[in-house]
Motif scaffolding. Structure first.
Motif, PDB file in Angstrom:
ATOM      1  N   THR A  78       0.775  -1.189   0.212  1.00  0.00           N
ATOM      2  CA  THR A  78       0.008  -0.225  -0.043  1.00  0.00           C
ATOM      3  C   THR A  78       0.804   1.160   0.033  1.00  0.00           C
ATOM      4  O   THR A  78       2.015   1.231   0.758  1.00  0.00           O
ATOM      5  CB  THR A  78      -1.117  -0.101   1.076  1.00  0.00           C
ATOM      6  OG1 THR A  78      -1.749   1.296   1.226  1.00  0.00           O
ATOM      7  CG2 THR A  78      -0.250  -0.038   2.671  1.00  0.00           C
ATOM      8  N   SER A  79       0.435   2.444  -0.461  1.00  0.00           N
ATOM      9  CA  SER A  79       1.115   3.522  -0.496  1.00  0.00           C
ATOM     10  C   SER A  79       0.476   4.332   0.556  1.00  0.00           C
ATOM     11  O   SER A  79       0.881   5.641   0.860  1.00  0.00           O
ATOM     12  CB  SER A  79       0.928   4.247  -1.927  1.00  0.00           C
ATOM     13  OG  SER A  79      -0.453   4.502  -2.161  1.00  0.00           O
ATOM     14  N   LYS A  80      -0.689   3.952   1.206  1.00  0.00           N
ATOM     15  CA  LYS A  80      -1.430   4.834   2.056  1.00  0.00           C
ATOM     16  C   LYS A  80      -1.005   4.764   3.408  1.00  0.00           C
ATOM     17  O   LYS A  80      -1.312   5.695   4.344  1.00  0.00           O
ATOM     18  CB  LYS A  80      -2.830   4.602   1.864  1.00  0.00           C
ATOM     19  CG  LYS A  80      -3.190   4.750   0.497  1.00  0.00           C
ATOM     20  CD  LYS A  80      -4.521   4.107   0.145  1.00  0.00           C
ATOM     21  CE  LYS A  80      -4.782   3.989  -1.342  1.00  0.00           C
ATOM     22  NZ  LYS A  80      -6.047   3.477  -1.801  1.00  0.00           N
ATOM     23  N   GLY A  97      -3.859  -2.695   2.160  1.00  0.00           N
ATOM     24  CA  GLY A  97      -3.038  -3.048   0.738  1.00  0.00           C
ATOM     25  C   GLY A  97      -3.333  -4.503   0.359  1.00  0.00           C
ATOM     26  O   GLY A  97      -2.481  -5.211   0.040  1.00  0.00           O
TER      27      GLY A  97
HETATM   28  P1  ADP Z   1      -5.094   0.009  -0.214  1.00  0.00           P
HETATM   29  O1  ADP Z   1      -6.078   0.718  -0.909  1.00  0.00           O
HETATM   30  O2  ADP Z   1      -5.397  -0.590   1.045  1.00  0.00           O
HETATM   31  O3  ADP Z   1      -3.608   0.618  -0.318  1.00  0.00           O
HETATM   32  P2  ADP Z   1      -5.067  -1.776  -2.443  1.00  0.00           P
HETATM   33  O4  ADP Z   1      -4.839  -3.075  -2.654  1.00  0.00           O
HETATM   34  O5  ADP Z   1      -6.527  -1.267  -2.736  1.00  0.00           O
HETATM   35  O6  ADP Z   1      -4.859  -1.308  -1.113  1.00  0.00           O
HETATM   36  O7  ADP Z   1      -4.359  -1.011  -3.540  1.00  0.00           O
HETATM   37  C1  ADP Z   1      -2.822  -0.999  -3.384  1.00  0.00           C
HETATM   38  C2  ADP Z   1      -2.087   0.301  -3.844  1.00  0.00           C
HETATM   39  O8  ADP Z   1      -2.249   0.448  -5.150  1.00  0.00           O
HETATM   40  C3  ADP Z   1      -2.822   1.399  -3.330  1.00  0.00           C
HETATM   41  O9  ADP Z   1      -2.090   2.158  -1.731  1.00  0.00           O
HETATM   42  C4  ADP Z   1      -2.383   2.530  -4.190  1.00  0.00           C
HETATM   43  O10 ADP Z   1      -1.216   3.198  -4.100  1.00  0.00           O
HETATM   44  C5  ADP Z   1      -2.255   1.992  -5.569  1.00  0.00           C
HETATM   45  N1  ADP Z   1      -3.530   1.950  -6.188  1.00  0.00           N
HETATM   46  C6  ADP Z   1      -4.879   1.150  -6.155  1.00  0.00           C
HETATM   47  N2  ADP Z   1      -5.665   1.539  -7.116  1.00  0.00           N
HETATM   48  C7  ADP Z   1      -5.314   2.715  -7.671  1.00  0.00           C
HETATM   49  C8  ADP Z   1      -5.705   3.591  -8.713  1.00  0.00           C
HETATM   50  N3  ADP Z   1      -7.133   3.799  -9.079  1.00  0.00           N
HETATM   51  N4  ADP Z   1      -5.007   4.745  -8.952  1.00  0.00           N
HETATM   52  C9  ADP Z   1      -3.867   4.994  -8.301  1.00  0.00           C
HETATM   53  N5  ADP Z   1      -3.266   4.091  -7.499  1.00  0.00           N
HETATM   54  C10 ADP Z   1      -3.794   2.994  -7.114  1.00  0.00           C
END
Ligand code: ADP
Ligand code: MG
Length: 643
Positions: A78-80, A97
């Motif tokens: 995750t980037s969050k 993530g």
């Molecule tokens: P989370 O949302 O919990 O971080 P996800 O598996 O849903 O985990 O997504 C992983 C990562 O992929 C996100 O943290 C984000 O950085 C990137 N990501 C996912 N969907 C998008 C999108 N539509 N646009 C940009 N980055 C995205």
């Protein structure tokens, strides 16, 4: 027992996927949430066959670099969220993530993504979580993710899918929740080739509600705008008569996240207490905003539940904000106030439920503490009880409260006039006589507060009564029709609710014997003390009968039997609710004691009922029906083709 072994990452992923990705709607929810987290302002969602064969989400958000695009599909990538401390204040919809990894594990995925400003984007294809194609690609800024053949590799899960229609319904709900939660993002939703809705994304919750829930629903809602304890509560709630048969339209958004919450549901419903028919539930679109640190979003795999650090404060904020909105009845006057203007804001919000405020001493009205924004106050201003008014309603032992009667006396002293009907039981016997010269004014009695609250002569007049049912009132450019029974019922009900003393009862000459179903008579006999408190003297009579020996003074003796039946029936149908017995008794007494539709009643009673309605204190009968209807001159003129 066989030897213990660690599961392969693939199997572990499939298990985890089961929690996050329950059905197509969960995929949709995760993908559009990712779009929102990526800062998208325009999102489009397309599904086919309830999302089982095809789901596409396209956004104009920040996109991903080729490297990130790959990493995004790993578990816990995750980037969050960076560290454990970040968990204490989560401001994004996603943070675990897990979603992309989970979705990829149980479907075939195609992704196109490009960061704004970069020369080209990336195309990635995955099957059951494994990357099978990866190449640079020309594509617009932002991200498109297509999910095909959901659960194709998990036949056990596939079996549990409902019909396409049911899955579509769940996807539509997810889209709706998202669109309401992010009114600043435009969402276009296409189902099996047909556009279902397209929200403007203008940031206005009102236009999102209008687009998504339709004109009629929007028209039956009133605006909520309150704040207390650093909890801001905005949005819309339905008027009591627009309540629904279930809770599906109770939509709560906490810091922009759609959630289910018992605390919020209870606060909402409490604000409607005694205003709704049995089996009816209020609907709402409510936005609750509070400090990120005051709410834990990490309590549910699908992140649809939250835990509040200080539940009571959140409850109070929602309860009082909704109560304030309902007492406004939609006619709101926006007023700018500074912190500390307690009394003016507190009064209108609390006044409709003096009882609730009294029993919850810790509860503060919205905006009295930590007020941070604007609140709406009733446009009717702060008219409160008119001196002596209580007497006019007293058809027996219900009107008590020395202060009010005293002030009534003070008023009559000042202006001797023919006595209005004042029931002797309700008035202390040693009340001073109405003769100013004969009796030196006793010093203690003037009740200055009441006098201050007295309002000037009303700006309305009673035109008459029609059909022995409706009181006709003229005010300014409008005619108001008042349902005299419904309004009076509410007045008596509120009075009973507020009263702590026992109600006077009148003994019957001979006990009235009533035979009931065993279940019903048990309900009555279980509540003898409560019945006595409200003037009923009843006891068991043989195996399946009840003897009624006294009833409240305000009701007719002939009503005794039917009242007990009504009370039992109401307790039975509301048995799950707290206070159901008490409410049942109060409803029944109020109904029977109120002036009857279809029977002529006297002008004093009309005046008293009209005063209660025109002051804004009474809006709905205890069952949630409106007590008055307004027609403007313009509306009448149009009927007569004058305009
Ligand atoms: P989370 O949302 O919990 O971080 P996800 O598996 O849903 O985990 O997504 C992983 C990562 O992929 C996100 O943290 C984000 O950085 C990137 N990501 C996912 N969907 C998008 C999108 N539509 N646009 C940009 N980055 C995205
Ligand atoms: Mg996510």
């Amino acid at each position: 027992m066989p030897e213990i072994r660690q599961l392969s990452p693939h199997v572990a992923d499939m298990i985890a996927a089961g929690e996050v990705v329950e059905r197509p709607a969960s995929v949709v929810k995760e993908l559009i949430e990712n779009a929102a987290d990526a800062g998208a302002t325009v999102v489009s969602l397309e599904i086919r066959n309830g999302g089982m064969s095809y789901i596409r989400v396209t956004d104009n958000g920040c996109g991903m670099s080729p490297k990130d695009a790959r990493v995004a599909f790993l578990r816990h990538a995750t980037s969050k969220l960076r560290d454990a401390r970040g968990l204490e204040a989560i401001g994004t919809l996603g943070f675990r993530g897990e979603a992309l990894a989970a979705i990829a594990a149980v479907s075939r995925i195609e992704m196109l993504t490009r960061e704004p400003g970069s020369p080209e984007g990336t195309r990635l294809v995955l099957e059951a979580g494994t990357v099978v194609e990866e190449a640079p690609a020309g594509c617009p800024d932002g991200t498109t993710i297509i999910v095909r053949d959901l659960f194709y590799n998990t036949p056990a899960r596939l079996k549990f899918m409902k019909t396409d229609r049911a899955e579509t319904g769940a996807v539509t709900a997810a889209a709706l929740h998202f669109a309401l939660s992010k009114p600043g993002a435009s969402l276009r939703y296409i189902r099996d080739g047909q556009e279902e809705f397209h929200t403007p994304g203008d940031g206005q919750t009102a236009s999102a509600v209008y687009t998504l829930l339709g004109r009629d629903t929007a028209a039956a809602m009133v605006k909520v705008d309150g704040s207390a304890n650093n909890v801001k509560v905005t949005g819309f709630v339905c008027t009591p008569y627009a309540a629904r048969g279930n809770r599906t339209m109770q939509l709560f958004f906490v810091n922009g996240r759609f959630v289910k919450s018992r605390v919020l549901q209870a606060a909402l419903e409490q604000a409607y207490k005694n205003q709704l028919f049995t089996g009816k539930f209020p609907s709402c679109v409510l936005y609750i905003d509070l400090s990120l640190a005051a709410v834990d979003v990490n309590v549910h795999p699908a992140k649809t539940e939250v835990r509040f650090l200080r539940e009571k404060e959140v409850f109070d904020a929602v309860y009082y904000s909704v109560l304030g909105a309902l007492s406004n009845g939609g006619e709101t006057a926006e007023v700018e106030i500074s912190p500390g203007t307690k009394s003016t804001i507190g009064k209108p919000i609390v006044s409709p439920a003096p009882k609730a405020a009294a029993t919850a001493p810790a509860a503060k009205p919205a905006a009295t503490s930590g007020y941070t924004g604007r609140v709406s106050i009733p446009s009717g201003g702060f008219k409160t009880v008119k001196a002596g008014e209580t007497n006019l309603f007293s058809r027996g032992g219900f009107a008590r409260g020395g202060a009010v009667h005293d002030s009534g006396a003070a008023k009559y002293n000042a202006a001797p006039m023919p006595q209005p009907r004042i029931d002797s039981k309700a008035v202390p016997v040693e009340r001073p006589k109405i003769d100013q010269t004969a009796i030196p004014m006793p010093k203690a009695e003037p009740a200055p507060v009441q006098q201050e609250l007295a309002v000037p002569d009303p700006d309305w007049r009673i035109v008459g009564e029609a059909l022995s049912t409706y009181i006709i009132v003229e005010k300014g450019d409008s005619i108001i029709l008042i349902d005299k029974h419904a309004a009076h019922e509410r007045v008596i009900f509120d009075r009973l609710m507020a009263n702590k003393e026992p109600v006077m009862s009148q003994p019957l000459l001979a006990p009235f014997i009533i035979t009931m179903q065993a279940e019903d008579s048990a309900l009555i006999l279980d509540n003898l003390e409560l019945m006595a408190q409200y003037g009923f003297e009843v006891d068991a009579f043989g195996a399946d009968s009840i003897a009624v020996r006294a009833v409240p003074t305000d009701v007719e003796l002939g009503d005794a039997g039917s009242m007990l039946e009504m009370i039992a029936a109401e307790i039975r149908s509301n048995s799950a609710k707290p206070d159901s017995a008490r409410d049942a008794i109060l409803h029944t007494v109020a109904c029977k004691a109120a002036i009857k539709a279809g029977k002529r009643s006297d002008p004093m009673e009309h005046k008293a009922v009209a005063e209660a309605v025109m002051s804004g204190r009474v809006r709905y009968c205890p069952h949630g029906r409106p007590v008055s209807v307004t027609m403007t001159k313009y509306e009448l003129d149009r009927l007569f083709k004058r305009v």
